[in-house]
Design an enzyme around this catalytic site. Structure first.
Site, PDB file in Angstrom:
ATOM      1  N   LYS A 165       0.785  -1.136  -0.017  1.00 33.26           N
ATOM      2  CA  LYS A 165       0.063  -0.034   0.189  1.00 33.26           C
ATOM      3  C   LYS A 165       1.154   1.201  -0.057  1.00 33.26           C
ATOM      4  CE  LYS A 165      -4.464   0.735   0.298  1.00 33.26           C
ATOM      5  NZ  LYS A 165      -5.577   0.196  -0.062  1.00 33.26           N
ATOM      6  N   ASP A 205      -6.968   4.219  -4.418  1.00 32.18           N
ATOM      7  CA  ASP A 205      -7.735   4.171  -3.083  1.00 32.18           C
ATOM      8  C   ASP A 205      -8.354   5.823  -2.775  1.00 32.18           C
ATOM      9  OD1 ASP A 205      -7.907   2.069  -0.626  1.00 32.18           O
ATOM     10  OD2 ASP A 205      -7.496   3.940   0.328  1.00 32.18           O
TER      11      ASP A 205
END
Ligand code: NDP
Ligand code: 2IT
Length: 486
Positions: A165, A205
């Protein structure tokens, strides 16, 4: 729920722990070993104490670890291969964290500085895979929690994807398109050396949608001189997959449908709370409407839109345009006589409903919210967002045996279709909408079945948290064992 006797727990702990970590390990009972607990005590093992000391300023990361360890500690301790290989201790340390300066120029010519990150957590079962978040609240704790969750989520999809991430504390809100472009180019100027279609494949995201992916992908292509699927969530004109935009929201609703159908029930006619009004929330709302449910709320960081009679197609189109094109606030909604009202500074959780789909951000459901929801008759919670429920809220839902689907299972459809995008890019083909949607539904149904297999309680109900943690873990742990000590 699986359980293990206290003695087995102690024996297991003695196997994995070196003496300096403290004495008398395992005497604190694991709260999740007893049914119907409402305890919020964190799981206990000396290596977790060490982690808590090292990562004391990373609360979100520790919260995500605690939630997983509630399931994995006992199971891992009963497996000598895992304990001797110290799988859990290895699992909570990222492979590496890249942190870098991002300098860019705003429209007035002023020099601006942000911090960029990529957390490459675990690539045991495939290249690192996970989104990029651009939001002022981004820090190492948030990205480590998200990357850690991604280990289990990506494993659950059944596709060969490791976990990562990244992102930045950059806030795209209020910036011009050109400012966002210059930021993305500067961000990729450092990130490109750490990612690639066989090493690490970022996607979107919060704050990173089609616009940002376009700028990032183009700059990656220019820097490397190669046209590869190094990012997913790409536009359809340049290598994206159909259904990727909708996949997370659609997948969450498919998962909820599967939970209900196991109980011979359906979404038809259910009143559903949806929080957020971004990518995940909008497509969850759309699929809920398609399945005959009444979407009674959407929200953003400033307030909630309440639709007592259910969101209409016209209202959905208005919100979609507001968020995707005009990038505005829900407060701009004006009552039009069709039953929508704006509740300033309110979250949706006080509204009466049958089901809830938190699709905004982490820790948006507190214990008090969870109590209100249960008291109001909510029977199903499917997490479209990552870790939207606080750990106490999760305990409350589980102790009341709600149909509670944790994000790592319920929102896995997004990364799953990212995986399908990677496959299409590698094969240089383009699947039609029906095929991708069918694959998405199959993947969500498989995840549901794995959760049932590993999470069924003696009374036949399912602890989806336990099931998802365990099913996601086993594949990664077995591969780690096969790789030896590294
Ligand atoms: P978007 O940026 O498209 O939308 C985010 C939404 O959440 C907006 O409505 C935003 O409101 C709201 N929000 C964001 N931060 C906060 C906050 N601190 N407090 C209250 N509301 C907030 O993001 P996504 O829809 O892509 O992501 C939503 C969630 O889903 C995140 O948890 C993400 O990690 C998760 N997720 C996303 C996937 C994807 O494919 N995009 C895949 C799997 C999970 P506002 O506009 O006012 O900021
Ligand atoms: O949290 C997530 O799973 C995502 N943001 C999607 C990740 C991806 O690689 O598609």
């Amino acid at each position: 729920m699986n359980s293990c006797p206290d003695t087995a727990l102690r024996v297991g702990l003695n196997l994995i722990l070196d003496p300096p970590f403290g004495d008398n390990p395992g005497t604190t009972p694991d709260p999740m070993l007893t049914e119907n607990t409402t305890s919020t005590a964190p799981p206990s093992a000396p290596f977790l104490d060490g982690l808590k000391q090292r990562c004391g300023n990373e609360p979100e990361f520790l919260q995500a670890v605690d939630e997983v360890m509630e399931s994995l500690l006992a199971v891992s301790q009963q497996n000598e291969t895992y304990t001797q290989a110290r799988i859990l201790e290895r699992l909570v340390e990222p492979d590496r964290v890249v942190m870098f300066r991002v300098v860019w120029e705003d429209d007035s010519g002023a020099v601006r500085i942000n911090r960029g990150y990529r957390v490459q957590f675990n690539n045991t079962i495939g290249p690192y895979k996970g989104g990029l978040r651009f939001h002022p609240t981004v820090n190492l704790s948030v990205l480590k929690f998200l990357a850690f969750e991604q280990i289990f989520k990506n494993s659950l999809t059944g596709l060969p994807m490791g976990a990562g991430k990244g992102g930045s504390d950059f806030d795209p809100r209020g910036k011009s398109d050109r400012e966002v472009m210059r930021f993305c180019q500067s961000f990729m100027t450092e990130l490109f050396r750490h990612v690639g279609h066989n090493t690490d494949v970022p996607a979107g995201d919060i704050g990173v949608g089609a616009r940002e992916i376009g700028f990032l992908f183009c700059h990656y292509k220019r820097l490397t001189g190669r046209y590869t699927g190094a990012l997913t969530g790409k536009g359809l004109a340049y290598g994206g997959s159909l259904i990727r935009t909708e996949a997370t929201g659609f997948g969450t609703v498919y998962f909820a449908r599967d939970m209900l159908s196991r109980n011979k029930d359906s979404l038809d006619g259910k009143r559903c709370l949806v929080s957020g009004s971004g990518n995940v929330a909008l497509y969850a709302a759309q699929k809920l409407m398609e399945f005959g449910a009444h979407v009674v709320s959407l929200s953003d960081s400033k307030g909630t839109l309440h639709f007592p009679k259910g969101l209409t197609a016209e209202q959905f189109a208005w919100v979609h345009d507001l968020k995707e094109r005009r990038r505005g606030r829900l407060s701009e909604f004006s009552e039009d006589g069709s039953g929508g009202e704006y509740l300033e500074n309110k979250k949706p959780w006080e509204l009466p409903a049958d089901c809830a789909f938190p699709c905004a951000t982490q820790n948006e459901i507190s214990l008090d919210d969870a109590k209100t929801m249960v008291d109001n008759g909510v029977k199903l919670v499917a997490e479209g967002a990552n870790m939207p429920s606080s750990i106490a809220a999760v305990h409350h839902f589980r102790s009341h045996e709600l149909l509670f689907a944790p994000g790592k299972a319920a929102n896995a459809g997004g990364v799953a279709v990212s995986g399908l995008e990677q496959s299409q890019n590698a094969l240089r083909i383009f699947w039609d909408r029906t095929k991708v949607d069918r694959r998405l539904q199959e993947i969500m149904t498989n995840i549901h079945e794995k959760c049932v297999e590993h999470g069924e309680r003696p009374n036949g109900s399912v602890d989806y948290v336990h099931g998802a943690n365990l099913a996601g873990f086993i594949k990664v742990a077995d591969a780690m064992v096969a790789f030896g000590v590294n």
